[in-house]
Design a protein around this motif. Sequence first.
Motif, short mmCIF file in Angstrom:
data_model
loop_
_atom_site.label_atom_id
_atom_site.label_comp_id
_atom_site.label_asym_id
_atom_site.label_seq_id
_atom_site.Cartn_x
_atom_site.Cartn_y
_atom_site.Cartn_z
N ASP A 120 0.82 -1.21 0.00
CA ASP A 120 0.00 0.00 0.00
C ASP A 120 0.85 1.26 0.00
OD1 ASP A 120 -2.26 -1.56 0.01
OD2 ASP A 120 -2.67 -1.32 2.14
N ARG A 121 1.86 1.27 0.87
CA ARG A 121 2.65 2.50 1.05
C ARG A 121 3.56 2.77 -0.15
NH1 ARG A 121 7.73 3.55 2.83
NH2 ARG A 121 8.09 1.36 3.34
N VAL A 122 4.23 1.75 -0.65
CA VAL A 122 5.23 1.96 -1.70
C VAL A 122 4.63 1.76 -3.09
CG1 VAL A 122 7.46 1.23 -2.64
CG2 VAL A 122 7.10 1.30 -0.17
N TYR A 123 4.06 0.59 -3.33
CA TYR A 123 3.58 0.28 -4.68
C TYR A 123 2.41 1.17 -5.06
CZ TYR A 123 2.29 -2.29 -8.85
OH TYR A 123 2.00 -2.63 -10.16
N LEU A 124 1.33 1.13 -4.28
CA LEU A 124 0.17 1.95 -4.59
C LEU A 124 0.45 3.43 -4.39
CD1 LEU A 124 -2.73 -0.20 -3.09
CD2 LEU A 124 -1.84 -0.19 -5.43
N GLY A 125 1.48 3.71 -3.59
CA GLY A 125 1.86 5.10 -3.35
C GLY A 125 2.54 5.78 -4.51
N GLY A 126 2.91 5.03 -5.54
CA GLY A 126 3.54 5.64 -6.71
C GLY A 126 4.49 4.74 -7.46
N ALA A 127 5.05 3.71 -6.79
CA ALA A 127 6.02 2.84 -7.45
C ALA A 127 5.40 2.02 -8.58
CB ALA A 127 6.66 1.90 -6.43
N TYR A 128 4.06 1.91 -8.58
CA TYR A 128 3.40 1.18 -9.67
C TYR A 128 3.75 1.77 -11.04
CZ TYR A 128 -0.01 5.00 -9.96
OH TYR A 128 -0.60 6.23 -10.12
N LEU A 129 4.09 3.07 -11.09
CA LEU A 129 4.45 3.72 -12.35
C LEU A 129 5.74 3.16 -12.93
CD1 LEU A 129 3.56 7.37 -11.35
CD2 LEU A 129 2.39 6.01 -13.09
N LEU A 130 6.50 2.41 -12.12
CA LEU A 130 7.76 1.82 -12.57
C LEU A 130 7.61 0.34 -12.89
CD1 LEU A 130 10.10 3.40 -9.84
CD2 LEU A 130 9.42 4.37 -12.06
N ASP A 131 6.43 -0.21 -12.71
CA ASP A 131 6.23 -1.66 -12.77
C ASP A 131 5.91 -2.13 -14.19
OD1 ASP A 131 5.71 -4.04 -10.70
OD2 ASP A 131 4.30 -4.22 -12.37
N PRO A 132 6.52 -3.22 -14.64
CA PRO A 132 6.23 -3.74 -15.99
C PRO A 132 4.77 -4.11 -16.20
CG PRO A 132 8.26 -4.71 -15.14
CD PRO A 132 7.63 -3.97 -14.01
N PHE A 133 4.07 -4.55 -15.14
CA PHE A 133 2.66 -4.90 -15.30
C PHE A 133 1.82 -3.64 -15.56
CE2 PHE A 133 3.90 -8.80 -12.89
CZ PHE A 133 3.60 -9.70 -13.91
N HIS A 134 2.19 -2.53 -14.92
CA HIS A 134 1.48 -1.28 -15.20
C HIS A 134 1.71 -0.86 -16.65
CE1 HIS A 134 0.99 3.21 -15.21
NE2 HIS A 134 -0.14 2.85 -14.63
N ASP A 135 2.89 -1.16 -17.18
CA ASP A 135 3.16 -0.83 -18.57
C ASP A 135 2.24 -1.61 -19.51
OD1 ASP A 135 4.78 0.68 -20.41
OD2 ASP A 135 5.73 -1.19 -21.01
N ALA A 147 20.57 4.24 -7.68
CA ALA A 147 19.99 4.10 -6.34
C ALA A 147 19.63 5.47 -5.76
CB ALA A 147 20.98 3.37 -5.43
N GLU A 148 20.51 6.45 -5.95
CA GLU A 148 20.22 7.80 -5.46
C GLU A 148 19.07 8.42 -6.23
OE1 GLU A 148 24.16 9.95 -3.94
OE2 GLU A 148 24.45 9.06 -5.93
N LEU A 149 19.00 8.14 -7.53
CA LEU A 149 17.89 8.65 -8.33
C LEU A 149 16.57 8.08 -7.84
CD1 LEU A 149 17.19 10.35 -10.89
CD2 LEU A 149 17.29 8.20 -12.18
N PHE A 150 16.56 6.81 -7.54
CA PHE A 150 15.35 6.15 -7.03
C PHE A 150 14.93 6.77 -5.70
CE2 PHE A 150 13.37 2.70 -4.53
CZ PHE A 150 12.32 2.37 -5.37
N THR A 151 15.88 6.95 -4.80
CA THR A 151 15.58 7.54 -3.48
C THR A 151 15.03 8.95 -3.63
OG1 THR A 151 17.32 6.21 -2.43
CG2 THR A 151 16.57 8.17 -1.26
N LEU A 152 15.56 9.69 -4.58
CA LEU A 152 15.13 11.06 -4.79
C LEU A 152 13.73 11.16 -5.39
CD1 LEU A 152 15.96 14.14 -4.86
CD2 LEU A 152 16.73 13.69 -7.22
N LEU A 153 13.44 10.32 -6.40
CA LEU A 153 12.23 10.48 -7.17
C LEU A 153 11.04 9.67 -6.69
CD1 LEU A 153 13.55 10.71 -10.83
CD2 LEU A 153 13.22 12.52 -9.15
N LEU A 154 11.30 8.53 -6.05
CA LEU A 154 10.18 7.67 -5.64
C LEU A 154 9.14 8.40 -4.81
CD1 LEU A 154 8.83 4.89 -5.62
CD2 LEU A 154 10.17 4.35 -3.56
N PRO A 155 9.52 9.20 -3.80
CA PRO A 155 8.48 9.90 -3.01
C PRO A 155 7.66 10.89 -3.82
CG PRO A 155 10.61 9.90 -1.86
CD PRO A 155 10.87 9.46 -3.27
N LEU A 156 8.14 11.26 -5.00
CA LEU A 156 7.45 12.25 -5.81
C LEU A 156 6.48 11.64 -6.81
CD1 LEU A 156 10.51 14.54 -6.69
CD2 LEU A 156 9.02 14.66 -4.68
#
Length: 261
Positions: free
Chosen positions: A67-82, A249-258
């Motif tokens: 809920d917190r990570v995937y539904l919170g925005g990480a789904y935009l990076l997921d191959p299934f969402h593609d 890794a730093e890019l992921f940490t920076l952008l994931l919360p956004l």
Amino acid sequence: MPNQEAEARLAQTIGSLEGDGFPPALGQWLRAELPHDNLTILAYFQGRAPVALFAEAAQRQVHENFDRVYLGGAYLLDPFHDLHTSQAAPGVYRLSEIAPDQFHRNPYFLDYYANTTMVDEMAFVAYPAPGVSLHVCLGRDTTSNTRFAARDIARARQLAPVVGALAVRQWADLADQGVYSEAEVTERLIAALAATHGVKLSVRQAEVALLILRGHSSVSIGLRLGISPQTVKVFRKQLYRKCSISSQAELFTLLLPLLGR
């Protein structure tokens, strides 16, 4: 040889249509046909974040940060969402067959997906309503610690029309009025990064950033954007310099919360 248990489970699934008991009944039928360790049923929409309709797993870690990570925005990076955004044909898709060329090396996989303990995953994809795709995801995790065999994939393809028809019938009332736009996702990311960190990316730099986070190599990004791999590397260097970072890794940490903004 007939699978009498599976046939009985299918009958129960059909009998539970349009009721709250349908998702677990569907899971029990699919487990009799295709042994799996976890089940996740997701509805993807064009104009808003996905919704989890059902989830069960033997391992707590599988859905611990879902809920917190995937539904919170990480789904935009997921191959299934593609698959959803590209409107892939109804059917069954295995993660290893649709993932970008460097998916297993990117921070999304290493920092989130690998921690779910998943070792293999496939999804039945159906379209119950305009702008909505329904994914019935079967996973193997460290509970069994085995990947789906070729015969499992073959059987899944045989079952896909039935799973799809049931999903369309069950979730036909889902609706979405939005229209997905990769350009809008890119613009939102640019605005959020500028507002939060004072970093102003160009549209192309933001496009490259998203594709990096999804696990695409420079060659793959170039094919997606219609530019050369060398040009991709130039944009990557510009991106890292603007963001004052030096790694994915730093890019992921920076952008994931956004991403969820």
